[in-house]
Design an enzyme around this catalytic site. Structure first.
Site, mmCIF file in Angstrom:
data_model
loop_
_atom_site.group_PDB
_atom_site.id
_atom_site.type_symbol
_atom_site.label_atom_id
_atom_site.label_comp_id
_atom_site.label_asym_id
_atom_site.label_seq_id
_atom_site.Cartn_x
_atom_site.Cartn_y
_atom_site.Cartn_z
ATOM 1 C CE1 TYR A 225 -28.072 27.712 -12.184
ATOM 2 C CE2 TYR A 225 -28.670 26.123 -14.252
ATOM 3 C CZ TYR A 225 -28.336 26.305 -12.713
ATOM 4 O OH TYR A 225 -28.923 25.304 -11.953
ATOM 5 C CG ASP B 193 -31.571 31.374 -19.648
ATOM 6 O OD1 ASP B 193 -32.679 31.896 -19.350
ATOM 7 O OD2 ASP B 193 -31.069 30.413 -19.199
HETATM 8 C C1 PLP Z 1 -30.584 31.790 -15.990
HETATM 9 C C2 PLP Z 1 -31.051 30.220 -15.618
HETATM 10 N N1 PLP Z 1 -31.254 29.442 -16.592
HETATM 11 C C3 PLP Z 1 -31.565 28.298 -16.463
HETATM 12 C C4 PLP Z 1 -31.567 27.639 -15.099
HETATM 13 C C5 PLP Z 1 -32.049 26.050 -15.142
HETATM 14 O O1 PLP Z 1 -33.460 25.958 -14.439
HETATM 15 P P1 PLP Z 1 -34.198 24.797 -14.026
HETATM 16 O O2 PLP Z 1 -33.477 24.753 -12.333
HETATM 17 O O3 PLP Z 1 -35.421 25.001 -13.954
HETATM 18 O O4 PLP Z 1 -33.578 23.451 -14.619
HETATM 19 C C6 PLP Z 1 -31.358 28.530 -14.120
HETATM 20 C C7 PLP Z 1 -31.430 28.037 -12.787
HETATM 21 O O5 PLP Z 1 -30.955 28.434 -11.669
HETATM 22 C C8 PLP Z 1 -31.182 29.725 -14.186
HETATM 23 O O6 PLP Z 1 -30.648 30.473 -13.260
#
Ligand code: PLP
Length: 401
Positions: free
Chosen positions: A116, A191
């Site tokens: 991401y 993740d």
């Molecule tokens: C795979 C992934 N991890 C982490 C995040 C970050 O999350 P947040 O926007 O809740 O901080 C995102 C956000 O799009 C994501 O797609």
């Protein structure tokens, strides 16, 4: 002066005399920044034994902790293992907490290039300023990973992976990467936002920590922002992750946690139906005129299909596809959609599209975009709970345009 010689201001200011024996059926919102002690001795004892009894919401809150424990339970579901969870203010806070509770100045983080975009920026812009070196490579190439790990024997190491990855949907083998990591004493953080614990449980495949953006599927309704960090090692969670969260103040709050719990109740139903919808749509897109390439882990000719089939129970609700030949074609396609929404998030009940090259992956080096097939005409779709034929009809009419 009123009853018992107390002033009305004091009655207004005091807490109501709640019936503490009442047990609410639903996990209540404990909208209190602080917790009171009946005696100074009780306060001393609760303070001494943190995290535990309740002191202050930044340290812990019963409503937040109940939801964190539920997500932890999901991450080890079906096994005799126990896990411990923390809720954070966002997915980014969860990732940062997970990384910083295992790595310090002088340490090494090895990760993939197709994360991401926000995670890549965090690793490239913040970690080096804390003297944590970050090496990004194709984690699908385990020989290359082995080589990097073998070159850094004198520091603590962690591997951070996202699978399926955004928006290439590349799936990484959690079990074999964790096995390799163990042989070098490296920690593994996954993740698990795209898959959720309903489809994939990294802790049971050898990972040490899981991070989530609960903003996505876990909540599922686009009303709550949050993150979660889950681990099996109680000492790591209590003595490293919890103090990091408490001291940086990146904790969740009672209302977002309460909303998250409401969404969690339908997670298993949503993610399975959304995955089935995505699988159906991916297969149909392969035959559709104007669609050039479909990326979906469930397609048998997808490069990492075998990895996905091994570690996921369904293939997820995210897919990407190329529309036409150019950036102009992709823009026209997105603008012609009537039902699907153009929005930079995912994991909600309605279908959303995003254009990675100009949005989530705008800051990613063009050579890396090219390597992972993030072309100018690639569109990412988070498939929702609508009838899949209605989503397909919308795609078809936008392609005709
Ligand atoms: C795979 C992934 N991890 C982490 C995040 C970050 O999350 P947040 O926007 O809740 O901080 C995102 C956000 O799009 C994501 O797609």
């Amino acid at each position: 002066m009123g009853e018992g010689n107390i002033h009305i201001e004091s009655v207004c200011a005091a807490e109501p005399k709640v019936n503490k024996t009442t047990e609410a059926h639903k996990n209540p919102i404990y909208a209190s920044s602080t917790f009171r002690f009946n005696t100074i001795e009780e306060g001393i004892s609760i303070f001494k034994d943190q995290p535990g009894g309740h002191v202050y919401t930044r340290y812990g809150n019963p409503g937040i902790e109940a939801v964190a424990a539920k997500i932890a339970e999901l991450e080890v579901f079906g096994s005799p293992e126990s896990a411990y969870g923390l809720l954070t203010s966002s997915g980014m806070a969860a990732i940062y907490t997970a990384v910083r509770c295992v790595l310090h100045s002088g340490d090494l983080l090895v990760t993939q290039q197709n994360l991401y975009g926000g995670t890549t920026e965090l690793f490239e812009k913040i970690l080096p300023s804390e003297n944590i070196q970050c090496v990004a490579l194709d984690l699908g190439d385990e020989d290359a990973l082995d080589q990097v790990l073998s070159q850094h024997t004198r520091c603590n190491k962690a591997i951070f992976l996202e699978t399926p990855a955004n928006p290439s949907l590349q799936c990484l083998n959690i079990e074999s990467i964790s096995g390799l990591a163990k042989s070098y004493g490296a920690m593994v953080i996954v993740d698990n936002t795209f898959a959720t614990p309903v489809l994939q449980r990294p802790l049971l495949l050898g990972a040490d920590l899981v991070a989530h953006s609960t903003t996505k599927y876990l909540h599922g309704h686009g009303l709550s922002t949050g993150g979660a960090v889950i681990g099996r090692d109680e000492d790591l969670m209590r003595n490293k992750a919890w103090p990091f969260m408490k001291l940086t103040g990146c904790n969740s709050n009672p209302f977002d946690a309460w909303l998250l719990n409401t969404g969690l109740k339908t997670l298993a139903l949503r993610i399975v139906r959304q995955s089935e919808n995505a699988h159906y749509i991916a297969k149909r897109l392969q035959e559709m005129k104007g669609v050039n390439r479909v990326l979906y882990p469930g397609l048998t000719d997808f490069a990492t299909h075998a990895v996905a089939a091994k570690q996921m129970s369904h293939f997820g609700a995210m897919l990407s596809f190329e529309t036409g030949e150019s950036l102009a074609d992709a823009k026209l396609f997105c603008n012609k959609l009537r039902h699907c929404t153009i929005a930079p998030s995912l994991g909600e009940t309605d279908t959303m599209v995003l254009h990675p090259a100009t949005m989530s992956h705008l800051k990613v080096d063009p050579s890396i975009r090219k390597y992972y097939g993030i072309t100018d005409n690639l569109v990412r779709m988070s498939v929702g709970l609508e009838h899949p034929d209605d989503i397909l009809a919308d795609i078809e009419q936008a392609l005709v345009a």
